[in-house]
Scaffold this active site. Structure first.
Site, PDB file in Angstrom:
ATOM      1  N   ASP A  52      -5.504   0.630  -7.413  1.00 18.62           N
ATOM      2  CA  ASP A  52      -4.980   1.442  -6.082  1.00 18.62           C
ATOM      3  C   ASP A  52      -5.974   1.716  -5.125  1.00 18.62           C
ATOM      4  O   ASP A  52      -7.053   2.212  -5.662  1.00 18.62           O
ATOM      5  CB  ASP A  52      -4.279   2.911  -6.706  1.00 18.62           C
ATOM      6  CG  ASP A  52      -3.742   3.301  -5.372  1.00 18.62           C
ATOM      7  OD1 ASP A  52      -2.520   2.992  -4.897  1.00 18.62           O
ATOM      8  OD2 ASP A  52      -4.181   4.230  -4.878  1.00 18.62           O
ATOM      9  N   TYR A  57      -9.316   4.429   2.251  1.00 23.48           N
ATOM     10  CA  TYR A  57     -10.571   4.475   1.469  1.00 23.48           C
ATOM     11  C   TYR A  57     -11.631   3.479   1.990  1.00 23.48           C
ATOM     12  O   TYR A  57     -12.882   3.669   1.347  1.00 23.48           O
ATOM     13  CB  TYR A  57     -10.119   4.110   0.004  1.00 23.48           C
ATOM     14  CG  TYR A  57      -8.753   4.696  -0.586  1.00 23.48           C
ATOM     15  CD1 TYR A  57      -8.474   5.786   0.303  1.00 23.48           C
ATOM     16  CD2 TYR A  57      -8.344   4.334  -1.557  1.00 23.48           C
ATOM     17  CE1 TYR A  57      -7.347   6.674  -0.290  1.00 23.48           C
ATOM     18  CE2 TYR A  57      -7.317   5.138  -2.120  1.00 23.48           C
ATOM     19  CZ  TYR A  57      -6.818   6.064  -1.472  1.00 23.48           C
ATOM     20  OH  TYR A  57      -5.708   6.648  -2.174  1.00 23.48           O
ATOM     21  N   LYS A  86      -2.715   0.616   1.592  1.00 19.29           N
ATOM     22  CA  LYS A  86      -1.695   1.518   2.112  1.00 19.29           C
ATOM     23  C   LYS A  86      -1.805   1.263   3.448  1.00 19.29           C
ATOM     24  O   LYS A  86      -3.126   0.991   4.122  1.00 19.29           O
ATOM     25  CB  LYS A  86      -1.836   2.719   1.761  1.00 19.29           C
ATOM     26  CG  LYS A  86      -1.892   2.975   0.101  1.00 19.29           C
ATOM     27  CD  LYS A  86      -1.910   4.237  -0.403  1.00 19.29           C
ATOM     28  CE  LYS A  86      -1.901   4.424  -1.697  1.00 19.29           C
ATOM     29  NZ  LYS A  86      -3.620   3.959  -2.409  1.00 19.29           N
ATOM     30  N   HIS A 118       1.142   5.269   3.879  1.00 20.75           N
ATOM     31  CA  HIS A 118       0.085   6.243   3.364  1.00 20.75           C
ATOM     32  C   HIS A 118       0.718   7.392   3.423  1.00 20.75           C
ATOM     33  O   HIS A 118       0.372   8.527   2.712  1.00 20.75           O
ATOM     34  CB  HIS A 118      -1.132   5.950   3.979  1.00 20.75           C
ATOM     35  CG  HIS A 118      -2.246   6.667   2.806  1.00 20.75           C
ATOM     36  ND1 HIS A 118      -3.638   5.961   2.674  1.00 20.75           N
ATOM     37  CD2 HIS A 118      -2.317   7.539   1.936  1.00 20.75           C
ATOM     38  CE1 HIS A 118      -4.213   6.788   1.714  1.00 20.75           C
ATOM     39  NE2 HIS A 118      -3.280   7.678   1.208  1.00 20.75           N
TER      40      HIS A 118
END
Length: 283
Positions: A52, A57, A86, A118
């Site tokens: 994931d 990120y 996302k 997200h």
């Protein structure tokens, strides 16, 4: 959990769109650079087949490269790994389209197994336009399954009332200290799989007396008790760990089971504990 059952890291559930997803994923939030590459590599070596990530990120490239290198080294096909990323920001159809293409370029995996919006921030118009772009990318084969993250009741009801495609997944903060019974019930009613993005409660409740009691009874770490809870509730936990040993330890959850009464006892710990952010009630 679906008909495939709880057997191991390669066990899957079947999403509402027919695609299969491993029942445990490896979370990469707050991992970047070499740390992201190394931990994803260790996770794959430990047996995880579900990774994931997210544009937010800033580790899509490292995650993708770790997957590609592991596949090449072990002669496993890319299709053996389920990769999620996302959409960072809800703004417009065109911006979402560009974000999807950028994620594909970053990860170099050819397609995305699961793409999530997200969060619901941005308002209903932006959410609808972003969702339309995501669904169009799915029709083109760029994405296998589509879903959302951090969506609350009002946001999920938008799909149901508008008659648009229903998400296959809703990824939310979900654990014994944040049971979200209303969201869980609505998702189960409409066959929306629930992913738990903080199944370990970010370590904030490892010393809770109930967790400690069960940990002692089953001779397991608190993290393993919490992950087993997620599995038995039918959630897909996404534990994150930065050490190789903890990554391995978090896989040791398939040879014991909590009782029905113990699951209820854990459910009763709910205190609406927000472990990071909570946009589920935003407009």
């Amino acid at each position: 959990m679906s008909e495939e059952g709880i057997q191991g890291l390669t066990s899957t559930i079947t999403l509402r769109d027919g695609h299969k997803m491993p029942i445990v994923g490896f979370g990469t939030y707050e991992l970047d650079g070499k740390d992201a590459y190394n931990t994803v590599t260790w996770a794959l070596e430990a047996g995880y087949r579900h990774i994931d990530s997210a544009a937010w990120y800033e580790n899509e490239a490292e995650c993708g490269q770790a997957i590609l290198d592991w596949c090449a080294r072990t002669s496993n096909p890319r299709a053996s790994i389920f990769f999620t990323t996302k959409l960072k920001t809800n703004s417009s159809y065109d911006a979402t389209r560009q974000a999807i293409l950028k994620s594909l370029t970053e990860c170099k995996l050819g397609y995305l197994d699961l793409y999530l919006i997200h969060g619901p921030i941005g308002g209903p118009t932006a959410r609808k336009e972003c969702w339309r772009a995501v669904c169009d990318a799915q029709k083109e084969g760029l994405i296998r399954s589509v879903g959302v993250s951090n969506y609350g009741i009002r946001h999920l009801n938008d799909f149901l009332e508008d008659g648009t495609a229903i998400p296959a997944v809703n990824q939310i903060d979900l654990h014994p200290f944040m049971t979200r019974t209303d969201i869980v019930a609505l998702c189960k009613e409409h066959d929306i799989a629930l992913q738990a993005w903080a199944p370990l409660v970010r370590g904030l409740r490892f010393k809770n007396s109930t967790i400690q009691k069960l940990s002692k009874k089953y001779e397991r770490q608190p993290a393993q008790i919490l992950l087993r809870y997620s599995l038995q509730k039918g959630y897909i936990p996404l534990p994150k760990a930065s050490s190789k040993q903890r990554i391995v330890d978090n896989t040791l959850i398939f040879d014991f089971a909590l009782t029905e009464d113990e699951i209820k006892e854990l459910d009763a710990l709910d205190e609406y504990l927000v472990t990071d952010w909570d946009p589920t009630n935003c407009a």
